[in-house]
Scaffold this motif. Structure first.
Motif, PDB file in Angstrom:
ATOM      1  N   LEU A   7      -4.400   3.328   3.167  1.00  0.00           N
ATOM      2  CA  LEU A   7      -3.078   2.963   2.670  1.00  0.00           C
ATOM      3  C   LEU A   7      -2.402   4.157   1.998  1.00  0.00           C
ATOM      4  O   LEU A   7      -1.209   4.415   2.222  1.00  0.00           O
ATOM      5  CB  LEU A   7      -3.198   1.802   1.678  1.00  0.00           C
ATOM      6  N   LEU A   8      -3.143   4.905   1.203  1.00  0.00           N
ATOM      7  CA  LEU A   8      -2.559   6.048   0.514  1.00  0.00           C
ATOM      8  C   LEU A   8      -2.155   7.152   1.493  1.00  0.00           C
ATOM      9  O   LEU A   8      -1.135   7.816   1.298  1.00  0.00           O
ATOM     10  CB  LEU A   8      -3.535   6.598  -0.521  1.00  0.00           C
ATOM     11  N   LEU A   9      -2.937   7.354   2.545  1.00  0.00           N
ATOM     12  CA  LEU A   9      -2.549   8.348   3.554  1.00  0.00           C
ATOM     13  C   LEU A   9      -1.256   7.925   4.256  1.00  0.00           C
ATOM     14  O   LEU A   9      -0.379   8.762   4.524  1.00  0.00           O
ATOM     15  CB  LEU A   9      -3.673   8.535   4.576  1.00  0.00           C
ATOM     16  N   PHE A  10      -1.119   6.629   4.539  1.00  0.00           N
ATOM     17  CA  PHE A  10       0.121   6.127   5.126  1.00  0.00           C
ATOM     18  C   PHE A  10       1.294   6.309   4.163  1.00  0.00           C
ATOM     19  O   PHE A  10       2.385   6.753   4.550  1.00  0.00           O
ATOM     20  CB  PHE A  10      -0.027   4.649   5.507  1.00  0.00           C
ATOM     21  N   LEU A  11       1.068   5.967   2.887  1.00  0.00           N
ATOM     22  CA  LEU A  11       2.131   6.109   1.888  1.00  0.00           C
ATOM     23  C   LEU A  11       2.506   7.573   1.685  1.00  0.00           C
ATOM     24  O   LEU A  11       3.675   7.889   1.436  1.00  0.00           O
ATOM     25  CB  LEU A  11       1.685   5.483   0.568  1.00  0.00           C
ATOM     26  N   ALA A  12       1.517   8.458   1.784  1.00  0.00           N
ATOM     27  CA  ALA A  12       1.810   9.889   1.662  1.00  0.00           C
ATOM     28  C   ALA A  12       2.711  10.351   2.800  1.00  0.00           C
ATOM     29  O   ALA A  12       3.671  11.104   2.576  1.00  0.00           O
ATOM     30  CB  ALA A  12       0.504  10.685   1.669  1.00  0.00           C
ATOM     31  N   TYR A  13       2.410   9.889   4.012  1.00  0.00           N
ATOM     32  CA  TYR A  13       3.262  10.238   5.168  1.00  0.00           C
ATOM     33  C   TYR A  13       4.674   9.700   4.973  1.00  0.00           C
ATOM     34  O   TYR A  13       5.660  10.410   5.199  1.00  0.00           O
ATOM     35  CB  TYR A  13       2.649   9.667   6.449  1.00  0.00           C
TER      36      TYR A  13
ATOM     37  N   TYR B  39      -6.786   3.946  -8.750  1.00  0.00           N
ATOM     38  CA  TYR B  39      -8.161   3.512  -8.499  1.00  0.00           C
ATOM     39  C   TYR B  39      -8.918   4.556  -7.683  1.00  0.00           C
ATOM     40  O   TYR B  39     -10.145   4.499  -7.593  1.00  0.00           O
ATOM     41  CB  TYR B  39      -8.183   2.160  -7.786  1.00  0.00           C
ATOM     42  N   GLY B  40      -8.189   5.486  -7.091  1.00  0.00           N
ATOM     43  CA  GLY B  40      -8.851   6.604  -6.432  1.00  0.00           C
ATOM     44  C   GLY B  40      -9.336   7.648  -7.411  1.00  0.00           C
ATOM     45  O   GLY B  40     -10.100   8.550  -7.042  1.00  0.00           O
ATOM     46  N   LEU B  41      -8.904   7.539  -8.671  1.00  0.00           N
ATOM     47  CA  LEU B  41      -9.301   8.489  -9.711  1.00  0.00           C
ATOM     48  C   LEU B  41     -10.281   7.892 -10.706  1.00  0.00           C
ATOM     49  O   LEU B  41     -11.032   8.618 -11.353  1.00  0.00           O
ATOM     50  CB  LEU B  41      -8.052   8.981 -10.457  1.00  0.00           C
TER      51      LEU B  41
ATOM     52  N   ALA C 126      -1.928  11.939  -0.633  1.00  0.00           N
ATOM     53  CA  ALA C 126      -2.830  12.296   0.465  1.00  0.00           C
ATOM     54  C   ALA C 126      -4.172  12.778  -0.081  1.00  0.00           C
ATOM     55  O   ALA C 126      -5.243  12.418   0.440  1.00  0.00           O
ATOM     56  CB  ALA C 126      -2.188  13.372   1.338  1.00  0.00           C
ATOM     57  N   PHE C 127      -4.139  13.590  -1.130  1.00  0.00           N
ATOM     58  CA  PHE C 127      -5.379  14.071  -1.751  1.00  0.00           C
ATOM     59  C   PHE C 127      -6.228  12.912  -2.254  1.00  0.00           C
ATOM     60  O   PHE C 127      -7.441  12.851  -2.000  1.00  0.00           O
ATOM     61  CB  PHE C 127      -5.036  15.022  -2.906  1.00  0.00           C
ATOM     62  N   ILE C 128      -5.590  11.968  -2.962  1.00  0.00           N
ATOM     63  CA  ILE C 128      -6.344  10.826  -3.492  1.00  0.00           C
ATOM     64  C   ILE C 128      -6.835   9.941  -2.345  1.00  0.00           C
ATOM     65  O   ILE C 128      -7.927   9.367  -2.411  1.00  0.00           O
ATOM     66  CB  ILE C 128      -5.487  10.024  -4.481  1.00  0.00           C
ATOM     67  N   GLY C 129      -6.023   9.826  -1.276  1.00  0.00           N
ATOM     68  CA  GLY C 129      -6.450   9.055  -0.108  1.00  0.00           C
ATOM     69  C   GLY C 129      -7.717   9.628   0.511  1.00  0.00           C
ATOM     70  O   GLY C 129      -8.660   8.896   0.838  1.00  0.00           O
ATOM     71  N   VAL C 130      -7.759  10.960   0.681  1.00  0.00           N
ATOM     72  CA  VAL C 130      -8.961  11.618   1.212  1.00  0.00           C
ATOM     73  C   VAL C 130     -10.132  11.421   0.254  1.00  0.00           C
ATOM     74  O   VAL C 130     -11.265  11.155   0.672  1.00  0.00           O
ATOM     75  CB  VAL C 130      -8.687  13.124   1.439  1.00  0.00           C
ATOM     76  N   LYS C 131      -9.863  11.544  -1.048  1.00  0.00           N
ATOM     77  CA  LYS C 131     -10.909  11.336  -2.060  1.00  0.00           C
ATOM     78  C   LYS C 131     -11.493   9.929  -1.948  1.00  0.00           C
ATOM     79  O   LYS C 131     -12.718   9.733  -2.042  1.00  0.00           O
ATOM     80  CB  LYS C 131     -10.319  11.562  -3.456  1.00  0.00           C
ATOM     81  N   LEU C 132     -10.632   8.933  -1.743  1.00  0.00           N
ATOM     82  CA  LEU C 132     -11.093   7.553  -1.613  1.00  0.00           C
ATOM     83  C   LEU C 132     -11.923   7.358  -0.346  1.00  0.00           C
ATOM     84  O   LEU C 132     -12.943   6.656  -0.365  1.00  0.00           O
ATOM     85  CB  LEU C 132      -9.898   6.603  -1.601  1.00  0.00           C
TER      86      LEU C 132
ATOM     87  N   ILE D 293     -15.558  14.170  -4.969  1.00  0.00           N
ATOM     88  CA  ILE D 293     -14.699  15.161  -5.618  1.00  0.00           C
ATOM     89  C   ILE D 293     -14.725  14.921  -7.126  1.00  0.00           C
ATOM     90  O   ILE D 293     -14.393  13.822  -7.582  1.00  0.00           O
ATOM     91  CB  ILE D 293     -13.259  15.070  -5.082  1.00  0.00           C
ATOM     92  N   PRO D 294     -15.108  15.914  -7.926  1.00  0.00           N
ATOM     93  CA  PRO D 294     -15.210  15.714  -9.382  1.00  0.00           C
ATOM     94  C   PRO D 294     -13.846  15.501 -10.018  1.00  0.00           C
ATOM     95  O   PRO D 294     -12.823  15.987  -9.530  1.00  0.00           O
ATOM     96  CB  PRO D 294     -15.866  17.011  -9.878  1.00  0.00           C
ATOM     97  N   ILE D 295     -13.831  14.796 -11.144  1.00  0.00           N
ATOM     98  CA  ILE D 295     -12.565  14.442 -11.781  1.00  0.00           C
ATOM     99  C   ILE D 295     -11.847  15.671 -12.314  1.00  0.00           C
ATOM    100  O   ILE D 295     -10.611  15.721 -12.326  1.00  0.00           O
ATOM    101  CB  ILE D 295     -12.806  13.397 -12.894  1.00  0.00           C
ATOM    102  N   TRP D 296     -12.594  16.702 -12.753  1.00  0.00           N
ATOM    103  CA  TRP D 296     -11.933  17.908 -13.269  1.00  0.00           C
ATOM    104  C   TRP D 296     -11.114  18.583 -12.185  1.00  0.00           C
ATOM    105  O   TRP D 296     -10.017  19.106 -12.440  1.00  0.00           O
ATOM    106  CB  TRP D 296     -12.951  18.891 -13.873  1.00  0.00           C
ATOM    107  N   PHE D 297     -11.646  18.564 -10.944  1.00  0.00           N
ATOM    108  CA  PHE D 297     -10.907  19.161  -9.833  1.00  0.00           C
ATOM    109  C   PHE D 297      -9.671  18.323  -9.512  1.00  0.00           C
ATOM    110  O   PHE D 297      -8.593  18.877  -9.239  1.00  0.00           O
ATOM    111  CB  PHE D 297     -11.805  19.264  -8.598  1.00  0.00           C
ATOM    112  N   SER D 298      -9.817  16.991  -9.563  1.00  0.00           N
ATOM    113  CA  SER D 298      -8.670  16.108  -9.319  1.00  0.00           C
ATOM    114  C   SER D 298      -7.568  16.352 -10.339  1.00  0.00           C
ATOM    115  O   SER D 298      -6.382  16.434  -9.992  1.00  0.00           O
ATOM    116  CB  SER D 298      -9.109  14.639  -9.379  1.00  0.00           C
TER     117      SER D 298
END
Length: 328
Positions: A139-145, A216-218, A262-268, A293-298
């Motif tokens: 869903l997040l990848l779609f929303l990013a597009y 929720y991806g974070l 898109a980043f959070i979508g990939v993370k999820l 993916i660690p939270i500090w990087f996010s």
């Protein structure tokens, strides 16, 4: 993160108290806020949000503190994107300046209620169905597009939903103060103020679909999700009047948000693979090679993306202004 029912109750009560105070102290009497008033309260709410994040880090650990700050920054950026649509709605419905505070306040409260419902639903789904991360990620990848390549010229005030509302409700063409209904020739009509609030409520629902899967991806902690959303919405009314002119200059904000989503979508999706239980993927076993993916990087990625989008936007609008001045 262990959050007691008492802590939840106190947090919700304090959040409600802040919005009640906002209404009676600033919104009840119609007026257009000054820049000084908007700046002071914006600084207060942002400072309060940062202080709360430090408190989470000290009490519950900086892992949770990092999740809060990443979530707050993401939700704040998405909330500023909301302001673009609110500004468009205010213009479309020609809301008088002195009544815009009331519309924004009601819209923000509706947003908080809707996000609260989505937070509860998301927490229940995550607790019982690990495969929901696949859906959230897709869903997040779609929303990013859609965020990056969607039609920015669409006016929600004239969208299909509002046309349906107008079909069933008699609408007045003129405002009657800040009233939601008025009487004309013996007939009860809804005012443009009512239509504006309905439109903002609908937009809030749409934005909740973006914001809740994103945070929720974070973090999977419902308490952090709720407080980050609450603090992102607090002070949004003042921010609207403080940066109203700046909103039109943030020309790359949509692209920046698209990168974040898109980043959070990939993370999820990576997290979904890591905790996978679907039988048709890897035989129902966890996919161990999928990195978490660690939270500090996010946090660094989201902060850098917001900063780059803001600086690039202001630089572009400045260049455009110079070129326009030179061509005259």
């Amino acid at each position: 993160m262990d959050v007691s029912p008492l802590t939840w109750a106190i947090t919700i009560a304090v959040t409600i108290a802040f919005f009640v105070y906002e209404f009676f102290a600033h919104v009840r009497t119609p007026h257009e806020p000054t820049v000084g008033e908007s700046a002071r309260w914006s600084v207060f709410y942002i400072g309060l949000a940062l202080l709360f994040g430090v408190g989470i880090g000290v009490v519950s650990g900086w892992g949770y503190g990092g999740e809060y700050f990443a979530g707050y920054l993401t939700e704040k950026a998405l909330s500023i994107d909301n302001l673009f649509v609110f500004l468009l709605l205010m213009t479309s419905f020609a809301v008088p300046k002195k009544y815009q505070q009331k519309v924004l306040m009601i819209g923000i409260v509706i947003a908080l209620v809707m996000r609260g419902a989505f937070i509860a639903l998301g927490a229940g789904l995550i607790a019982n169905y690990s495969w929901i991360f696949y859906i959230f990620g897709a869903l997040l990848l779609f929303l990013a597009y859609r965020q990056a390549f969607g039609d920015d010229d669409h006016n929600p005030a004239n969208g299909r939903f509002m046309r349906i509302v107008r079909r069933f409700l008699p609408v007045s063409d003129v405002y009657d103060g800040d009233r939601l209904t008025t009487v004309r020739d013996g007939s009860r009509l809804v005012t443009p103020m009512f239509m504006t609030i309905v439109a903002i409520g609908f937009i809030d629902l749409v934005f909740a679909v973006d914001s809740i899967p994103a945070i929720y991806g974070l973090t999977e902690e419902a308490y952090i999700v709720f407080t980050a959303n609450a603090f992102a919405l607090m002070g949004l009314r003042q921010l609207f009047f403080l940066i109203g002119g700046l909103l039109e200059r943030l020309v790359y904000l949509a692209q920046g948000l698209a990168v974040i989503l898109a980043f959070i979508g990939v993370k999820l999706l990576l997290h979904a693979l890591h905790v996978n239980e679907l039988p048709f993927i890897n035989g129902g076993e966890h996919v161990e090679w999928a990195p978490e993916i660690p939270i500090w990087f996010s946090l660094l990625f989201i902060g850098a993306t917001v900063a780059v989008a803001t600086v690039a936007s202001l630089a572009k609008t400045r260049r455009d202004e110079v070129r326009a001045a030179e061509s005259e």
